[in-house]
Design a protein around this motif. Structure first.
Motif, short mmCIF file in Angstrom:
data_model
loop_
_atom_site.label_atom_id
_atom_site.label_comp_id
_atom_site.label_asym_id
_atom_site.label_seq_id
_atom_site.Cartn_x
_atom_site.Cartn_y
_atom_site.Cartn_z
N ILE A 171 51.66 27.08 43.19
CA ILE A 171 51.09 27.15 44.42
C ILE A 171 51.48 28.53 45.21
N ARG A 172 52.51 28.98 44.91
CA ARG A 172 53.09 30.19 45.77
C ARG A 172 52.31 31.33 45.24
N HIS A 173 52.20 31.51 43.98
CA HIS A 173 51.36 32.59 43.13
C HIS A 173 49.83 32.57 43.74
N GLN A 174 49.45 31.33 43.67
CA GLN A 174 47.97 31.05 43.97
C GLN A 174 47.81 31.88 45.37
N LEU A 175 48.58 31.44 46.34
CA LEU A 175 48.23 31.78 47.73
C LEU A 175 48.33 33.33 47.87
N GLU A 176 49.56 33.87 46.97
CA GLU A 176 49.68 35.46 47.17
C GLU A 176 48.51 36.05 46.72
N LEU A 177 47.81 35.34 45.65
CA LEU A 177 46.69 36.45 44.95
C LEU A 177 45.67 36.22 45.88
N LEU A 178 45.33 34.94 46.22
CA LEU A 178 44.30 34.60 47.37
C LEU A 178 44.23 35.80 48.45
N ARG A 179 45.62 35.81 49.07
CA ARG A 179 45.61 36.65 50.23
C ARG A 179 45.35 38.31 49.93
N LEU A 180 45.52 38.71 48.59
CA LEU A 180 45.01 39.83 48.45
C LEU A 180 43.58 40.21 48.34
N LEU A 181 42.75 39.08 47.85
CA LEU A 181 41.33 39.29 47.73
C LEU A 181 40.60 40.36 48.82
N PRO A 182 40.88 39.84 50.18
CA PRO A 182 40.19 40.94 51.04
C PRO A 182 40.64 42.36 51.18
N HIS A 183 41.61 42.49 50.41
CA HIS A 183 42.29 44.19 50.61
C HIS A 183 42.13 44.71 49.30
N LEU A 184 41.15 44.20 48.25
CA LEU A 184 41.19 45.09 47.12
C LEU A 184 40.06 46.31 47.08
N GLY A 185 39.26 46.49 47.94
CA GLY A 185 38.60 47.71 48.21
C GLY A 185 37.19 47.32 47.22
N ALA A 186 36.94 46.09 47.21
CA ALA A 186 35.52 45.86 46.45
C ALA A 186 35.11 44.47 46.96
N ARG A 187 33.67 44.40 47.06
CA ARG A 187 33.24 42.89 47.19
C ARG A 187 33.59 42.16 46.00
N VAL A 188 33.93 41.04 46.43
CA VAL A 188 34.74 40.23 45.58
C VAL A 188 33.85 38.95 45.29
N VAL A 189 33.69 38.51 44.16
CA VAL A 189 33.07 37.07 43.77
C VAL A 189 34.29 36.25 42.83
N VAL A 190 34.61 35.35 43.53
CA VAL A 190 35.65 34.43 42.97
C VAL A 190 35.47 33.08 42.64
N ALA A 191 35.49 32.52 41.30
CA ALA A 191 35.36 31.15 41.04
C ALA A 191 36.56 30.62 41.28
N LEU A 192 36.41 29.45 42.01
CA LEU A 192 37.71 28.51 42.42
C LEU A 192 37.52 27.12 42.27
N HIS A 193 38.60 26.38 41.95
CA HIS A 193 38.52 24.91 41.76
C HIS A 193 38.81 24.35 42.97
N ASP A 194 39.77 24.72 43.85
CA ASP A 194 40.23 24.03 45.01
C ASP A 194 39.25 24.41 46.35
N LEU A 195 38.50 23.33 46.95
CA LEU A 195 37.62 23.57 47.91
C LEU A 195 38.69 24.02 49.22
#
Length: 250
Positions: A171-195
């Motif tokens: 869970i810690r690494h999940q949250l760390e990775l998800l917090r990165l998404l808005p800062h990657l410099g690209a439009r992001v499409v991400v498939a996720l299981h957790d609603l």
């Protein structure tokens, strides 16, 4: 214009997997792709990345059919990180990320300062700066996923597609990775299981069911008890607050 799927069908061997999907990326931010197993999320991402061709409809890049574009030109615009990307264990982190550079380089071009800068920038955006010399084989699961994202960012894409990047992470690494998404410099499409994670970290959500796109919009507009019951087959209570929404299952 950007990346979109328009009435996209895919039926390998005559078996329908995608059924008339029309998906358009929001103008900015993160689009979460959710749905039960087998709903078509991974297939949709691979078709939108140009790794497969649909049996009907089209994937458009800036309004042009991707099927008519050179693969090199597509790779300069978008990148896909799949669930289980294979990487030779003998490489260093920097060498893995450098594997994302070929679309930006001539066939015989020597490694340049621009290539080195792109690799360094990709490592920094993925939160792996200062780790370039570390052997790939010594990384944790979460670190490996960050490096795979950095490898994709080294292509300098405008759209980044991620297929369940939190799979197999604690869970810690999940949250760390998800917090990165808005800062990657690209439009992001991400498939996720957790609603709940999709609601917390995505600007928009697209919901897949049986190969169809059944809803798309902001999490608060899309996620309700009725949709969750119909699509996922579970009962849920939606708790709304100023911080967003939280889904309780029962």
């Amino acid at each position: 214009m950007s990346l979109s799927a328009e009435d996209l069908h895919w039926a390998p061997g005559g078996v329908p997997i995608l059924r008339g999907v029309t998906l358009r990326l929001p103008g900015r931010g993160v689009l979460g792709l959710v749905g039960p197993n087998g709903s078509g999320k991974s297939s949709l991402l691979r078709l939108m990345a140009g790794l497969r061709r649909g049996t009907g409809g089209a994937v458009l890049l800036d309004g042009q059919p991707m099927a008519r574009m050179r693969r090199r030109d597509v790779a300069r615009r978008l990148a896909l990180v799949e669930q289980d990307a294979a990487t030779a264990s003998a490489l260093s982190v920097r060498e893995v990320v450098a594997l994302g550079r070929p679309p930006r380089r001539g066939a015989w071009a020597p490694w340049s300062a621009a290539d080195e800068a792109a690799v360094a920038a990709a490592l920094a955006r993925a939160g792996m700066q200062g780790r370039g010399d570390q052997p790939w084989a010594t990384l944790s699961g979460g670190e490996c996923q960050r490096v795979q994202i950095a490898r994709a960012l080294a292509q300098e894409p405008r759209e980044l597609l991620l297929d369940e990047p939190t799979n197999h992470l604690d869970i810690r690494h999940q949250l760390e990775l998800l917090r990165l998404l808005p800062h990657l410099g690209a439009r992001v499409v991400v498939a996720l299981h957790d609603l709940n994670q999709a609601a917390a970290f995505c600007d928009e959500i697209a919901v897949m069911q049986d190969g169809r796109l059944v809803a798309q919009g902001r999490p608060a507009q899309v996620l309700d008890a009725g949709l969750i019951r119909d699509v996922f087959g579970v009962e849920a209570r939606i708790e709304r607050s100023g911080a967003g929404l939280r889904i309780a299952f029962f």
